[in-house]
Design an enzyme around this catalytic site. Structure first.
Site, PDB file in Angstrom:
ATOM      1  N   LYS A 250      -1.697  21.107 -26.091  1.00  0.00           N
ATOM      2  CA  LYS A 250      -0.430  21.608 -25.543  1.00  0.00           C
ATOM      3  C   LYS A 250      -0.691  22.747 -24.565  1.00  0.00           C
ATOM      4  O   LYS A 250      -0.111  22.781 -23.469  1.00  0.00           O
ATOM      5  CB  LYS A 250       0.489  22.080 -26.688  1.00  0.00           C
ATOM      6  CG  LYS A 250       1.041  20.929 -27.514  1.00  0.00           C
ATOM      7  CD  LYS A 250       1.794  21.388 -28.771  1.00  0.00           C
ATOM      8  CE  LYS A 250       2.208  20.192 -29.610  1.00  0.00           C
ATOM      9  NZ  LYS A 250       2.894  20.526 -30.860  1.00  0.00           N
TER      10      LYS A 250
ATOM     11  N   GLN B  76       3.906  25.436 -34.908  1.00  0.00           N
ATOM     12  CA  GLN B  76       3.219  24.189 -35.197  1.00  0.00           C
ATOM     13  C   GLN B  76       3.328  23.863 -36.695  1.00  0.00           C
ATOM     14  O   GLN B  76       3.100  24.725 -37.554  1.00  0.00           O
ATOM     15  CB  GLN B  76       1.744  24.301 -34.777  1.00  0.00           C
ATOM     16  CG  GLN B  76       0.942  23.028 -34.899  1.00  0.00           C
ATOM     17  CD  GLN B  76       1.372  21.921 -33.922  1.00  0.00           C
ATOM     18  OE1 GLN B  76       1.962  22.195 -32.881  1.00  0.00           O
ATOM     19  NE2 GLN B  76       1.087  20.688 -34.269  1.00  0.00           N
TER      20      GLN B  76
ATOM     21  N   ASP C  33      11.038  22.346 -29.257  1.00  0.00           N
ATOM     22  CA  ASP C  33      10.773  21.261 -30.212  1.00  0.00           C
ATOM     23  C   ASP C  33      12.064  20.523 -30.587  1.00  0.00           C
ATOM     24  O   ASP C  33      12.013  19.416 -31.111  1.00  0.00           O
ATOM     25  CB  ASP C  33      10.177  21.845 -31.499  1.00  0.00           C
ATOM     26  CG  ASP C  33       8.690  21.559 -31.646  1.00  0.00           C
ATOM     27  OD1 ASP C  33       8.185  20.644 -30.981  1.00  0.00           O
ATOM     28  OD2 ASP C  33       8.049  22.266 -32.452  1.00  0.00           O
TER      29      ASP C  33
HETATM   30  N1  GUN Z   1       3.148  18.886 -35.812  1.00  0.00           N
HETATM   31  C1  GUN Z   1       2.999  17.599 -35.446  1.00  0.00           C
HETATM   32  N2  GUN Z   1       3.839  17.280 -34.435  1.00  0.00           N
HETATM   33  C2  GUN Z   1       4.534  18.399 -34.166  1.00  0.00           C
HETATM   34  C3  GUN Z   1       5.541  18.712 -33.208  1.00  0.00           C
HETATM   35  O1  GUN Z   1       5.991  17.881 -32.419  1.00  0.00           O
HETATM   36  N3  GUN Z   1       6.011  19.989 -33.243  1.00  0.00           N
HETATM   37  C4  GUN Z   1       5.538  20.921 -34.115  1.00  0.00           C
HETATM   38  N4  GUN Z   1       6.065  22.133 -34.071  1.00  0.00           N
HETATM   39  N5  GUN Z   1       4.605  20.656 -35.006  1.00  0.00           N
HETATM   40  C5  GUN Z   1       4.094  19.409 -35.030  1.00  0.00           C
END
Ligand code: GUN
Length: 303
Positions: free
Chosen positions: A53, A97, A120
């Site tokens: 990311k 996350q 998100d």
């Molecule tokens: N863990 C796995 N996929 C995601 C996501 O799309 N967002 C977040 N915050 N954590 C994750």
């Protein structure tokens, strides 16, 4: 006939190039879009995700900040970090996350993120906005990525039967809302672990989306000939012969289903790359909204 393979990596590259152009425009107007990623602990899969990311942000010309907290952090420490990022004008989008260590209840922290920075789309305010079709919120990246693949691959959804396997808040529930909304106009069936005779439902799907994390769950005989199949599953399966000692497997038996479907996403390289592209897009949207709020000429009272 073998299915067309939907190249999510190629579509994601296009979207990231478009994102870079939008970032350049915002930069020219004086705003550098910024994303903060909060990672608590050292989960290896999460570390890989957050690195991807932050790298994608830099490639698009965006600012990114990784805030890494120890696994034993307290709830107050995490609240403090989120509050600090909520107040930081250089950060337009933020995500915590998941998964969090077991002593931290994710619900409390997802609700602490300012809805305006919740790229998100996990805050209840944004969940509700997505549900009522209000475009002022944020939709989670994975369902938005699937909708974008449908659009760019010109897969017709109007009046079609979409069957979604899984009932998560991250993928399946928002995707059901998006597919049934005016515009896409699909008829949606949502299945989950208690659905009786899953195959009976999946065989009726013109569009089949599977997001449960059970490698190979969907076999060739469970798919209607000509269906478009989207595999969201990402599971590490041990394989001593593989260079890394494991393979990434989806929820769909790709070899068998690609002989029946008309189009299919591979794993890896299908839905996965789209999620980061859509996260960038949400962050740019957040930055654009913040920029426009700051530079609005009309006083708020006059509107
Ligand atoms: N863990 C796995 N996929 C995601 C996501 O799309 N967002 C977040 N915050 N954590 C994750």
């Amino acid at each position: 006939m073998a299915a067309r393979i939907i190249d999510g990596a190629a579509v994601a590259r296009d979207i990231r190039a478009e994102a870079a152009a939008e970032v350049a425009q915002l930069r020219a107007e004086g705003t550098v879009p910024g994303l903060a990623v909060v990672l608590v602990g050292n989960d290896p899969a999460s570390e890989v995700y957050v690195r991807s990311k932050t790298r994608a942000c830099h490639e698009a010309g965006m600012h990114s900040r990784l805030v890494q907290l120890p696994a034993q952090s307290t709830a107050d420490e995490l609240f403090g970090t989120i509050d600090g990022l909520n107040a930081d004008p250089g950060i337009h989008g933020m995500l915590v996350q998941l998964p969090l260590p077991p002593h931290l209840n994710p619900k409390l922290f997802l609700e602490r993120v300012s809805p305006a920075k919740d790229v998100d789309g996990f805050h209840p305010m944004n969940v509700g906005r997505a549900f009522v079709g209000d475009p002022n919120g944020f939709v989670p990246a994975t369902p938005e990525g699937i909708m974008e693949l449908l659009r760019r691959e010109r897969i017709d959804t109007h009046g079609k039967h979409a069957v979604i396997v899984g009932r998560s808040l991250i993928v399946s529930k928002p995707l059901a809302s998006l597919l049934m909304a005016p515009g896409p106009n699909a008829t949606v069936t949502l299945c989950h672990r208690h659905t009786a005779d899953l195959a009976q439902h999946t065989r009726m799907a013109d569009i089949l989306v599977v997001a449960v994390g059970k490698p190979g769950l969907i076999t060739g005989d469970m798919v209607k000939p000509g269906a478009a199949v989207f595999d969201v599953g990402v599971t590490r399966v041990d394989d001593p012969a593989a260079p890394k000692g494991y393979l990434i497997r989806g929820d769909v038996d790709f070899d068998a289903v690609s002989q029946v479907a008309s189009a299919i996403t591979p794993v890896p390289g299908g839905v996965g790359p789209m999620t980061i592209a859509m996260l960038l897009r949400n962050t740019i949207t957040a930055a654009r909204r913040a920029h426009d709020r700051t530079h609005r000429r009309t006083p708020a009272v006059a509107r």
